[in-house]
Write an enzyme that holds these catalytic residues in place. Structure first.
Site, PDB file in Angstrom:
ATOM      1  N   GLU A  36       4.213   4.671  -5.619  1.00 51.78           N
ATOM      2  CA  GLU A  36       5.613   4.419  -5.290  1.00 51.78           C
ATOM      3  C   GLU A  36       6.427   4.313  -6.586  1.00 51.78           C
ATOM      4  O   GLU A  36       6.487   3.230  -7.191  1.00 51.78           O
ATOM      5  CB  GLU A  36       5.742   3.094  -4.527  1.00 51.78           C
ATOM      6  CG  GLU A  36       5.006   3.063  -3.218  1.00 51.78           C
ATOM      7  CD  GLU A  36       5.592   1.999  -2.288  1.00 51.78           C
ATOM      8  OE1 GLU A  36       6.069   2.374  -1.214  1.00 51.78           O
ATOM      9  OE2 GLU A  36       5.605   0.822  -2.669  1.00 51.78           O
ATOM     10  N   HIS A  68       2.892  -4.357  -5.058  1.00 57.71           N
ATOM     11  CA  HIS A  68       4.191  -3.722  -4.780  1.00 57.71           C
ATOM     12  C   HIS A  68       5.150  -4.048  -5.925  1.00 57.71           C
ATOM     13  O   HIS A  68       5.160  -5.166  -6.439  1.00 57.71           O
ATOM     14  CB  HIS A  68       4.752  -4.217  -3.441  1.00 57.71           C
ATOM     15  CG  HIS A  68       5.921  -3.397  -2.993  1.00 57.71           C
ATOM     16  ND1 HIS A  68       7.171  -3.527  -3.554  1.00 57.71           N
ATOM     17  CD2 HIS A  68       6.021  -2.399  -2.082  1.00 57.71           C
ATOM     18  CE1 HIS A  68       7.988  -2.647  -2.997  1.00 57.71           C
ATOM     19  NE2 HIS A  68       7.317  -1.950  -2.103  1.00 57.71           N
TER      20      HIS A  68
HETATM   21  P1  PGA Z   1      11.763   2.573   0.749  1.00 56.16           P
HETATM   22  O1  PGA Z   1      10.671   1.474   0.348  1.00 56.16           O
HETATM   23  O2  PGA Z   1      11.141   3.451   1.797  1.00 56.16           O
HETATM   24  O3  PGA Z   1      12.927   1.793   1.256  1.00 56.16           O
HETATM   25  O4  PGA Z   1      12.092   3.333  -0.495  1.00 56.16           O
HETATM   26  C1  PGA Z   1       9.331   1.835   0.160  1.00 56.16           C
HETATM   27  C2  PGA Z   1       8.536   0.640  -0.277  1.00 56.16           C
HETATM   28  O5  PGA Z   1       9.044  -0.212  -1.008  1.00 56.16           O
HETATM   29  O6  PGA Z   1       7.356   0.506   0.103  1.00 56.16           O
END
Ligand code: PGA
Length: 224
Positions: free
Chosen positions: A150, A84
């Site tokens: 992401e 992440h």
């Molecule tokens: P968010 O976070 O939905 O607040 O953008 C997603 C994540 O970090 O997995």
């Protein structure tokens, strides 16, 4: 579809117990994963999969402040997040990420491997090259792998990537792996249905919009 909730540094064990009660009452049929902070892990058999946001690649030992697999397995946890961007920002290098990956793979855990470019990389036109370099450090054939795209600039900003950007990027990633692909980054009730309509998209990794149990349930129900 896979719906994963990353609760990040939110929820105590007491509030997570309430969260779980609400989720259990909702009878969600899909593939649901919830990643609470580790001090909030709960014992029990749940209809969803409880996962770990972080762990150290060891069973146990002299690793001050870390969480080994013994501690995860006490809670029957066998799903983990790796890579992440918020962990990478804290200094997790490719080297430690590969070690975590190899360890989790040997354990047979379900691995949610997160990748994503920052705004500068996107502006420089180097997104694909960058994502490829993040993918190269793991075993893309691991059967229990899920890849979550992401983009760093979309996480927690309220501004998700566009339909075209997500479709294009998941298409690119699918050249390298057959693993299910998720999108994460400001997923909310308004954009989720469109995101899930993308051919290569097998689900979502949700942060902010998952912290309230009812909100998370509504997101899932909106897509049914
Ligand atoms: P968010 O976070 O939905 O607040 O953008 C997603 C994540 O970090 O997995």
């Amino acid at each position: 579809m896979i719906f994963a909730a990353n609760l990040k540094c939110n929820h105590t064990r007491a509030s997570f117990s309430e969260y779980v009660n609400i989720i259990e009452d909702a009878f969600l049929g899909d593939d649901i994963y919830v990643f609470p902070p580790s001090p909030a892990f709960l014992m029990g058999n749940f209809s969803f999969n409880q996962g770990a946001q972080n762990f150290y690649p060891a069973k146990n030992g002299s690793f001050t402040g870390e969480i080994g697999s013994d501690m995860l397995e006490e809670f029957k946890i066998s799903s983990v997040l790796i890579g992440h961007s918020e962990r990478r920002n804290l200094g997790e290098s490719d080297e430690i990420l590969s070690k975590k990956f190899e360890f989790a793979k040997n354990k047979g855990y379900k691995i949610f491997y997160c990748i994503g470019e920052n705004l500068q990389t996107l502006k420089d036109g180097k997104r694909d090259e960058f994502l490829k370099s993040q993918l190269e450090i793991i075993d893309l054939k691991y059967p229990n792998l899920i890849v979550a795209y992401e983009p760093v600039w979309a996480i927690g900003t309220g501004e998700s990537a566009s339909f075209t950007q997500i479709a294009e990027t998941l298409g690119f990633i699918s050249n390298f792996t057959d693993a299910p692909l998720l999108y994460g980054g400001s997923v909310n009730a308004l954009n989720i249905a469109q995101i899930l309509s993308i051919k290569e998209c097998s689900g979502v990794l949700v942060g902010t919009a998952s912290w309230d149990a009812q909100n998370f349930i509504n997101l899932i129900k909106n897509c049914e």
